[in-house]
Design a protein around this motif. Structure first.
Motif, PDB file in Angstrom:
ATOM      1  N   SER A   1       0.809  -1.205   0.000  1.00 13.67           N
ATOM      2  CA  SER A   1       0.000   0.000   0.000  1.00 13.67           C
ATOM      3  C   SER A   1       0.851   1.268   0.000  1.00 13.67           C
ATOM      4  CB  SER A   1      -0.918  -0.016   1.223  1.00 13.67           C
ATOM      5  OG  SER A   1      -0.137   0.008   2.396  1.00 13.67           O
ATOM      6  N   ASP A   2       2.090   1.177  -0.428  1.00  6.71           N
ATOM      7  CA  ASP A   2       2.958   2.350  -0.463  1.00  6.71           C
ATOM      8  C   ASP A   2       2.453   3.343  -1.491  1.00  6.71           C
ATOM      9  OD1 ASP A   2       6.007   0.470   0.016  1.00  6.71           O
ATOM     10  OD2 ASP A   2       4.604   1.275   1.461  1.00  6.71           O
ATOM     11  N   LEU A   3       2.709   4.610  -1.248  1.00  9.73           N
ATOM     12  CA  LEU A   3       2.303   5.648  -2.184  1.00  9.73           C
ATOM     13  C   LEU A   3       3.050   5.531  -3.501  1.00  9.73           C
ATOM     14  CD1 LEU A   3       2.221   8.640   0.303  1.00  9.73           C
ATOM     15  CD2 LEU A   3       0.295   7.305  -0.551  1.00  9.73           C
ATOM     16  N   LEU A   4       4.280   5.114  -3.439  1.00  7.86           N
ATOM     17  CA  LEU A   4       5.127   4.978  -4.608  1.00  7.86           C
ATOM     18  C   LEU A   4       5.500   3.512  -4.756  1.00  7.86           C
ATOM     19  CD1 LEU A   4       6.842   6.378  -6.811  1.00  7.86           C
ATOM     20  CD2 LEU A   4       8.647   6.568  -5.111  1.00  7.86           C
ATOM     21  N   ASP A   5       5.053   2.874  -5.830  1.00  3.17           N
ATOM     22  CA  ASP A   5       5.357   1.461  -6.015  1.00  3.17           C
ATOM     23  C   ASP A   5       6.396   1.314  -7.117  1.00  3.17           C
ATOM     24  OD1 ASP A   5       5.461  -1.258  -6.026  1.00  3.17           O
ATOM     25  OD2 ASP A   5       3.443  -1.550  -6.831  1.00  3.17           O
ATOM     26  N   LEU A   6       7.617   0.956  -6.728  1.00  2.00           N
ATOM     27  CA  LEU A   6       8.708   0.777  -7.679  1.00  2.00           C
ATOM     28  C   LEU A   6       8.936  -0.697  -8.004  1.00  2.00           C
ATOM     29  CD1 LEU A   6      11.246   3.312  -6.141  1.00  2.00           C
ATOM     30  CD2 LEU A   6       9.718   3.657  -8.086  1.00  2.00           C
ATOM     31  N   GLY A   7       8.083  -1.567  -7.496  1.00  2.00           N
ATOM     32  CA  GLY A   7       8.204  -2.984  -7.799  1.00  2.00           C
ATOM     33  C   GLY A   7       9.026  -3.784  -6.818  1.00  2.00           C
ATOM     34  N   TYR A   8       9.336  -3.205  -5.662  1.00  2.00           N
ATOM     35  CA  TYR A   8      10.125  -3.906  -4.657  1.00  2.00           C
ATOM     36  C   TYR A   8       9.214  -4.552  -3.621  1.00  2.00           C
ATOM     37  CZ  TYR A   8      14.266  -1.519  -6.330  1.00  2.00           C
ATOM     38  OH  TYR A   8      15.298  -1.078  -7.111  1.00  2.00           O
ATOM     39  N   CYS A   9       9.653  -5.685  -3.108  1.00  2.00           N
ATOM     40  CA  CYS A   9       9.000  -6.279  -1.953  1.00  2.00           C
ATOM     41  C   CYS A   9      10.074  -6.993  -1.135  1.00  2.00           C
ATOM     42  CB  CYS A   9       7.869  -7.214  -2.351  1.00  2.00           C
ATOM     43  SG  CYS A   9       8.365  -8.638  -3.290  1.00  2.00           S
TER      44      CYS A   9
ATOM     45  N   ARG B   1      10.757  -9.990   2.245  1.00  2.00           N
ATOM     46  CA  ARG B   1      10.249 -10.985   3.179  1.00  2.00           C
ATOM     47  C   ARG B   1      11.359 -11.298   4.172  1.00  2.00           C
ATOM     48  NH1 ARG B   1      11.936 -16.225   2.278  1.00  2.00           N
ATOM     49  NH2 ARG B   1      13.058 -16.532   0.329  1.00  2.00           N
ATOM     50  N   THR B   2      10.952 -11.697   5.346  1.00  2.00           N
ATOM     51  CA  THR B   2      11.920 -12.064   6.373  1.00  2.00           C
ATOM     52  C   THR B   2      11.909 -13.578   6.551  1.00  2.00           C
ATOM     53  OG1 THR B   2      10.282 -11.762   8.118  1.00  2.00           O
ATOM     54  CG2 THR B   2      11.681  -9.880   7.591  1.00  2.00           C
ATOM     55  N   THR B   3      13.039 -14.103   6.990  1.00  2.00           N
ATOM     56  CA  THR B   3      13.144 -15.535   7.244  1.00  2.00           C
ATOM     57  C   THR B   3      13.251 -15.771   8.746  1.00  2.00           C
ATOM     58  OG1 THR B   3      15.560 -15.591   7.161  1.00  2.00           O
ATOM     59  CG2 THR B   3      14.381 -15.849   5.061  1.00  2.00           C
ATOM     60  N   ARG B   4      13.083 -17.017   9.139  1.00  2.00           N
ATOM     61  CA  ARG B   4      13.222 -17.356  10.561  1.00  2.00           C
ATOM     62  C   ARG B   4      14.635 -17.111  11.061  1.00  2.00           C
ATOM     63  NH1 ARG B   4      10.552 -23.173  11.036  1.00  2.00           N
ATOM     64  NH2 ARG B   4       9.914 -22.995   8.896  1.00  2.00           N
ATOM     65  N   ALA B   5      15.596 -17.167  10.156  1.00  2.00           N
ATOM     66  CA  ALA B   5      16.999 -16.948  10.526  1.00  2.00           C
ATOM     67  C   ALA B   5      17.315 -15.467  10.708  1.00  2.00           C
ATOM     68  CB  ALA B   5      17.910 -17.545   9.464  1.00  2.00           C
ATOM     69  N   GLY B   6      16.343 -14.579  10.457  1.00  2.00           N
ATOM     70  CA  GLY B   6      16.554 -13.154  10.641  1.00  2.00           C
ATOM     71  C   GLY B   6      17.036 -12.431   9.394  1.00  2.00           C
ATOM     72  N   GLU B   7      17.058 -13.108   8.260  1.00  2.00           N
ATOM     73  CA  GLU B   7      17.463 -12.473   7.005  1.00  2.00           C
ATOM     74  C   GLU B   7      16.290 -11.723   6.389  1.00  2.00           C
ATOM     75  OE1 GLU B   7      20.725 -15.755   5.482  1.00  2.00           O
ATOM     76  OE2 GLU B   7      18.720 -15.757   4.603  1.00  2.00           O
ATOM     77  N   VAL B   8      16.627 -10.717   5.592  1.00  2.00           N
ATOM     78  CA  VAL B   8      15.627  -9.983   4.826  1.00  2.00           C
ATOM     79  C   VAL B   8      15.970 -10.178   3.354  1.00  2.00           C
ATOM     80  CG1 VAL B   8      14.650  -7.720   4.284  1.00  2.00           C
ATOM     81  CG2 VAL B   8      15.279  -8.266   6.639  1.00  2.00           C
ATOM     82  N   HIS B   9      15.040 -10.745   2.609  1.00  2.00           N
ATOM     83  CA  HIS B   9      15.221 -10.972   1.179  1.00  2.00           C
ATOM     84  C   HIS B   9      14.430  -9.903   0.429  1.00  2.00           C
ATOM     85  CE1 HIS B   9      16.912 -15.181   1.318  1.00  2.00           C
ATOM     86  NE2 HIS B   9      16.619 -14.921   2.587  1.00  2.00           N
ATOM     87  N   ILE B  10      15.125  -9.102  -0.369  1.00  2.00           N
ATOM     88  CA  ILE B  10      14.490  -8.047  -1.156  1.00  2.00           C
ATOM     89  C   ILE B  10      14.446  -8.501  -2.604  1.00  2.00           C
ATOM     90  CG2 ILE B  10      14.663  -5.653  -1.938  1.00  2.00           C
ATOM     91  CD1 ILE B  10      16.138  -5.028   0.670  1.00  2.00           C
ATOM     92  N   SER B  11      13.277  -8.334  -3.223  1.00  2.00           N
ATOM     93  CA  SER B  11      13.149  -8.675  -4.641  1.00  2.00           C
ATOM     94  C   SER B  11      12.589  -7.475  -5.400  1.00  2.00           C
ATOM     95  CB  SER B  11      12.256  -9.897  -4.832  1.00  2.00           C
ATOM     96  OG  SER B  11      10.967  -9.650  -4.338  1.00  2.00           O
ATOM     97  N   HIS B  12      12.891  -7.440  -6.686  1.00  2.00           N
ATOM     98  CA  HIS B  12      12.428  -6.370  -7.567  1.00  2.00           C
ATOM     99  C   HIS B  12      11.714  -7.018  -8.735  1.00  2.00           C
ATOM    100  CE1 HIS B  12      13.184  -3.085 -10.624  1.00  2.00           C
ATOM    101  NE2 HIS B  12      12.483  -2.501  -9.674  1.00  2.00           N
ATOM    102  N   HIS B  13      10.426  -6.756  -8.848  1.00  2.00           N
ATOM    103  CA  HIS B  13       9.572  -7.377  -9.860  1.00  2.00           C
ATOM    104  C   HIS B  13       9.714  -8.899  -9.851  1.00  2.00           C
ATOM    105  CE1 HIS B  13       8.214  -3.608 -11.504  1.00  2.00           C
ATOM    106  NE2 HIS B  13       9.460  -3.202 -11.617  1.00  2.00           N
ATOM    107  N   GLY B  14       9.763  -9.477  -8.656  1.00  2.00           N
ATOM    108  CA  GLY B  14       9.817 -10.915  -8.500  1.00  2.00           C
ATOM    109  C   GLY B  14      11.186 -11.556  -8.608  1.00  2.00           C
ATOM    110  N   ARG B  15      12.205 -10.753  -8.907  1.00  2.00           N
ATOM    111  CA  ARG B  15      13.567 -11.295  -9.034  1.00  2.00           C
ATOM    112  C   ARG B  15      14.390 -10.898  -7.816  1.00  2.00           C
ATOM    113  NH1 ARG B  15      15.494 -10.383 -15.135  1.00  2.00           N
ATOM    114  NH2 ARG B  15      15.663 -12.637 -15.260  1.00  2.00           N
TER     115      ARG B  15
END
Length: 77
Positions: free
Chosen positions: A2-10, A12-26
């Motif tokens: 619901s961001d005002l500006l959608d650049l295609g990023y999302c 997710r966090t893992t149980r190990a504490g990592e943050v995985h960033i993807s751009h348009h699904g990649r």
């Protein structure tokens, strides 16, 4: 998202504490440890700029001067 500006990023966090960033699904970046913790803190503080934050982290942040720089004499323009 619901961001005002959608650049295609999302992200997710893992149980190990990592943050995985993807751009348009990649996959674009993986943050671990202190970097992941700081990222999640910043996201919680400023949800409106989450897309820009992820763009900066992945190195895909445009500064607006690319076309002008391409016309510079040292670049053959």
């Amino acid at each position: 998202m619901s961001d005002l500006l959608d650049l295609g990023y999302c992200y997710r966090t893992t149980r190990a504490g990592e943050v995985h960033i993807s751009h348009h699904g990649r996959p674009a970046a993986i943050l671990r440890g202190e970097a992941a913790r700081r990222f999640l803190e910043r996201v919680d503080e400023d949800k409106a700029n989450t897309q820009l934050l992820m763009a900066r982290i992945t190195g895909n942040f445009r500064r607006g001067n690319e076309s002008r720089a391409a016309r510079h004499p040292r670049n053959g323009g």
